[in-house]
Scaffold this active site. Structure first.
Site, PDB file in Angstrom:
ATOM      1  N   ARG A  43       0.832  -1.202   0.000  1.00  0.00           N
ATOM      2  CA  ARG A  43       0.000   0.000   0.000  1.00  0.00           C
ATOM      3  C   ARG A  43       0.866   1.252   0.000  1.00  0.00           C
ATOM      4  O   ARG A  43       1.933   1.289   0.597  1.00  0.00           O
ATOM      5  CB  ARG A  43      -0.924   0.014   1.221  1.00  0.00           C
ATOM      6  CG  ARG A  43      -2.042  -1.004   1.171  1.00  0.00           C
ATOM      7  CD  ARG A  43      -2.929  -0.907   2.402  1.00  0.00           C
ATOM      8  NE  ARG A  43      -2.206  -1.249   3.629  1.00  0.00           N
ATOM      9  CZ  ARG A  43      -1.714  -0.376   4.484  1.00  0.00           C
ATOM     10  NH1 ARG A  43      -1.852   0.927   4.273  1.00  0.00           N
ATOM     11  NH2 ARG A  43      -1.077  -0.771   5.570  1.00  0.00           N
TER      12      ARG A  43
ATOM     13  N   LYS B 112      -8.683  -2.148   0.849  1.00  0.00           N
ATOM     14  CA  LYS B 112      -8.465  -1.224   1.959  1.00  0.00           C
ATOM     15  C   LYS B 112      -9.184   0.108   1.746  1.00  0.00           C
ATOM     16  O   LYS B 112      -9.513   0.792   2.720  1.00  0.00           O
ATOM     17  CB  LYS B 112      -6.971  -1.001   2.169  1.00  0.00           C
ATOM     18  CG  LYS B 112      -6.255  -2.213   2.764  1.00  0.00           C
ATOM     19  CD  LYS B 112      -6.902  -2.687   4.066  1.00  0.00           C
ATOM     20  CE  LYS B 112      -6.096  -3.807   4.715  1.00  0.00           C
ATOM     21  NZ  LYS B 112      -6.794  -4.381   5.894  1.00  0.00           N
TER      22      LYS B 112
ATOM     23  N   HIS C  14     -10.373  -3.533  12.469  1.00  0.00           N
ATOM     24  CA  HIS C  14      -9.337  -4.220  11.699  1.00  0.00           C
ATOM     25  C   HIS C  14      -8.933  -5.455  12.503  1.00  0.00           C
ATOM     26  O   HIS C  14      -8.008  -5.423  13.303  1.00  0.00           O
ATOM     27  CB  HIS C  14      -8.134  -3.291  11.486  1.00  0.00           C
ATOM     28  CG  HIS C  14      -7.072  -3.867  10.617  1.00  0.00           C
ATOM     29  ND1 HIS C  14      -5.734  -3.624  10.804  1.00  0.00           N
ATOM     30  CD2 HIS C  14      -7.149  -4.677   9.541  1.00  0.00           C
ATOM     31  CE1 HIS C  14      -5.028  -4.260   9.892  1.00  0.00           C
ATOM     32  NE2 HIS C  14      -5.865  -4.915   9.121  1.00  0.00           N
TER      33      HIS C  14
ATOM     34  N   SER D 267       0.123  -6.282  10.684  1.00  0.00           N
ATOM     35  CA  SER D 267       0.726  -7.271   9.797  1.00  0.00           C
ATOM     36  C   SER D 267       1.896  -7.968  10.479  1.00  0.00           C
ATOM     37  O   SER D 267       2.737  -7.332  11.117  1.00  0.00           O
ATOM     38  CB  SER D 267       1.206  -6.581   8.525  1.00  0.00           C
ATOM     39  OG  SER D 267       1.820  -7.495   7.652  1.00  0.00           O
TER      40      SER D 267
ATOM     41  N   LYS E 159      -2.558 -12.556  12.877  1.00  0.00           N
ATOM     42  CA  LYS E 159      -4.017 -12.357  12.865  1.00  0.00           C
ATOM     43  C   LYS E 159      -4.720 -13.391  11.987  1.00  0.00           C
ATOM     44  O   LYS E 159      -5.703 -14.012  12.392  1.00  0.00           O
ATOM     45  CB  LYS E 159      -4.310 -10.933  12.378  1.00  0.00           C
ATOM     46  CG  LYS E 159      -5.756 -10.513  12.355  1.00  0.00           C
ATOM     47  CD  LYS E 159      -5.877  -8.983  12.335  1.00  0.00           C
ATOM     48  CE  LYS E 159      -5.038  -8.344  11.257  1.00  0.00           C
ATOM     49  NZ  LYS E 159      -5.558  -8.543   9.907  1.00  0.00           N
ATOM     50  N   THR E 160      -4.218 -13.571  10.775  1.00  0.00           N
ATOM     51  CA  THR E 160      -4.827 -14.547   9.859  1.00  0.00           C
ATOM     52  C   THR E 160      -4.515 -15.969  10.286  1.00  0.00           C
ATOM     53  O   THR E 160      -5.391 -16.835  10.334  1.00  0.00           O
ATOM     54  CB  THR E 160      -4.326 -14.306   8.422  1.00  0.00           C
ATOM     55  OG1 THR E 160      -4.730 -13.005   8.002  1.00  0.00           O
ATOM     56  CG2 THR E 160      -4.907 -15.334   7.466  1.00  0.00           C
TER      57      THR E 160
ATOM     58  N   ASP F  38      -9.883 -10.288   8.457  1.00  0.00           N
ATOM     59  CA  ASP F  38      -9.293  -8.963   8.404  1.00  0.00           C
ATOM     60  C   ASP F  38     -10.194  -7.801   8.817  1.00  0.00           C
ATOM     61  O   ASP F  38      -9.728  -6.879   9.468  1.00  0.00           O
ATOM     62  CB  ASP F  38      -8.783  -8.702   6.984  1.00  0.00           C
ATOM     63  CG  ASP F  38      -7.765  -7.582   6.913  1.00  0.00           C
ATOM     64  OD1 ASP F  38      -6.944  -7.457   7.844  1.00  0.00           O
ATOM     65  OD2 ASP F  38      -7.779  -6.825   5.932  1.00  0.00           O
TER      66      ASP F  38
ATOM     67  N   ARG G 165       1.380 -12.185  -1.150  1.00  0.00           N
ATOM     68  CA  ARG G 165      -0.007 -12.337  -0.722  1.00  0.00           C
ATOM     69  C   ARG G 165      -0.753 -13.393  -1.523  1.00  0.00           C
ATOM     70  O   ARG G 165      -0.450 -13.653  -2.681  1.00  0.00           O
ATOM     71  CB  ARG G 165      -0.747 -11.006  -0.881  1.00  0.00           C
ATOM     72  CG  ARG G 165      -0.230  -9.882  -0.007  1.00  0.00           C
ATOM     73  CD  ARG G 165      -0.816  -9.934   1.374  1.00  0.00           C
ATOM     74  NE  ARG G 165      -0.293  -8.893   2.246  1.00  0.00           N
ATOM     75  CZ  ARG G 165      -0.801  -8.611   3.430  1.00  0.00           C
ATOM     76  NH1 ARG G 165      -1.859  -9.286   3.863  1.00  0.00           N
ATOM     77  NH2 ARG G 165      -0.277  -7.684   4.189  1.00  0.00           N
TER      78      ARG G 165
END
Length: 529
Positions: A58, A199, A218, A236, A240-241, A255, A321
């Site tokens: 990003r 996003k 988030h 990141s 989390k995932t 997410d 990703r």
């Protein structure tokens, strides 16, 4: 929706003389188009491998919010939400729309938000097939009935081939991500990085949902066998995932979520997982999805002859990703929703090696750590850089927060107090010393601690307070060695631990000064005891 109605709607927003309009193509059709136009190649297992170089992440500095009379009073202006003049936006829009004349476009009509009360119809207009497949993966497919009379609540126009000219357009570079809440329009150009699409809509929802009393988050979320919902906040690299994709718990999403008076709902219909160094043993579900047709692998290294992918390679970027739909995950919540969270988990990857692997937070500490949004980056390769660096991203997602952070923090506080959620802080970072000395927390220990917290196995164990962060640390946990639970005990040099811990405390306190005037004094003193 008929072609004529769609064309009329596009004309109504100023898009004229387009080439072919590819409307709501299926995944196989979009893959065929992407291959035909050489946007990517197939891996040996059928995933679509694409490359967004030179922009492989990003571009936060190139994101702007249009300053408009009816919305500017709601926006937390500053480094995150940089203002862009309305007349400049309109001029840029005119140039983008002119660029699209004669060009084929891909249009996807999708839904953001699984709760029917709060769903946002979103139209994506894009010049690349792989972006159309990406948003189809990432958002919720509209029903036939919804498509019949589809009216977008927001429109995203993505044109990677259009490079802005700063001297003309008022941008900072050739890349731009522009949000107009008044026109309900997002313009993205100059970059092929697909994450900008998702996003941008998350940012839109972060503006809209709090106005409706919905906490916009988030975070990832899952549900246990007894119907208990858990939330996982984290930046990141904190897990989390990985930690929410648990074979023993049904995934809601990885997410972005809303928390309304009725419970938790996913904003999306897919996942965008970081896959660098992914392996089948530690993350079998996500690993398997890198080998699935319809998955997009973005900036993953691939041998163009054998079509074998290398998930350990950083040849393009460390930020590799995978985009895939929830339907490909074996264990998901059927309606993309869950009840009010029984547990809320804040994840951090502490490269200083001083935060406990798990701790229970008071309501005041929960607000403190939510506003802090702490994690740490490891030392880089730059000469002379030998220590980890702290990263504070308020609400665990500062780049996407439109309102002042206190708006989200107060909503979270009220939701937690109303529904009696227990809040945990979990460190997936280093133990036994900082990065370079200690070792990364074993994922099997982190999973065991989370399992114990979510199952209630920590409800009746003894807790002790640490002397630096004022955190309550359990003295025992099933399947975890007791010495792991208190980080000071894992260091060979306890004096060095004390020095490092005090340093991190000071970094926390310095960062939190910006919120001192917007929260209760007990929150400011949450680390003091």
């Amino acid at each position: 929706m008929s072609t004529n109605v769609l064309e009329q709607q596009l004309h109504g927003m100023g898009l004229h003389n387009l080439g072919d309009i590819h409307y709501n193509l299926t995944a196989p059709e979009l893959v065929e188009h992407a291959l035909s136009y050489e946007e990517g190649i197939l891996s040996e297992h059928g995933a679509l491998c694409v490359n967004s170089v030179p922009y492989t992440g990003r571009r936060a500095n190139d994101k702007f919010v249009v300053e408009e009379d009816d919305t500017k009073g709601d926006v937390w202006w500053g480094k995150v939400n940089k203002p862009f003049a309305e007349d400049k936006f309109n001029a840029l829009k005119t140039r983008v729309f002119a660029y699209l004349q004669g060009r084929d476009v891909y249009v996807q009509d999708l839904i953001a938000g699984a709760d029917p009360t709060y769903k946002l119809p979103v139209r994506f207009i894009q010049e690349e097939a792989y972006h159309s497949l990406f948003v189809q993966n990432m958002f919720i497919k509209a029903s036939e009935e919804e498509l019949e009379n589809f009216l977008p609540g927001f429109t995203v126009v993505t044109v990677p081939g259009f490079k802005s000219i700063p001297e003309i357009d008022g941008t900072l570079s050739e890349v731009f991500i522009m949000l107009s809440f008044k026109q309900k329009l997002v313009l993205i150009g100059g970059t092929s990085y697909a994450g900008e699409n998702k996003k941008s809509i998350f940012t839109v929802l972060n503006y809209l949902m709090p106005k409706l009393g919905v906490m916009s988050m988030h975070c990832s979320a899952n549900i246990g066998k007894d119907g208990d919902t858990a939330l996982f906040f984290g930046l990141s690299g904190t897990g989390k995932t990985t930690l929410s994709t648990d074979p023993e718990r049904a995934l809601i999403g990885d997410d972005e979520h809303g928390w309304s008076n009725d419970g938790v709902f996913n904003y999306e219909g897919g996942c965008y997982a970081k896959v660098i160094n992914l392996n089948a043993e530690a993350e079998p579900i996500i690993y398997g999805l890198t080998r699935t047709f319809g998955t997009i692998l973005e900036n993953v290294d691939i041998d163009e002859e054998t079509r074998v992918i290398d998930l350990d390679s950083q040849v393009h970027t460390e930020n590799t990703r995978a985009s895939y739909t929830r339907e490909h995950i074996p264990n998901i919540s059927p309606d993309n929703r869950g009840g009010h969270p029984k547990n809320v988990v804040f994840l951090t990857a502490d490269a200083f090696g001083v935060m406990p692997p798990i701790a229970k937070l008071t309501p005041e500490q929960a607000m403190y750590h939510f506003l802090s949004g702490y994690t740490a980056k490891v030392a880089g390769t730059e000469a002379g850089v030998k220590e980890p660096s702290a990263t504070f991203s308020t609400c665990f997602g500062a780049p996407f927060m439109v309102h002042h952070p206190s708006v989200y923090a107060n909503l979270l506080r009220d939701k937690i107090n109303t529904h009696g959620s227990t809040v945990w802080l979990v460190n997936t970072g280093w133990s036994g010393g900082p990065y370079g000395v200690g070792s990364r927390m074993k994922i099997k220990h982190t999973r065991a601690m989370l399992r114990a917290a979510l199952n209630g196995d920590l409800n009746n164990v003894e807790f002790v307070k640490d002397s630096f962060f004022n955190l309550s640390i359990p003295t025992s946990c099933p399947d975890v060695p007791a010495e792991v639970l208190n980080p000071r005990n894992t260091w060979a040099d306890t004096a060095a631990y004390d020095k490092q811990a005090q340093h991190l405390v000071e970094l926390f306190e310095e960062n939190f000064k910006q919120f001192a005037d917007s929260v209760d004094e007990h929150v400011v003193k949450a680390m003091k005891g």
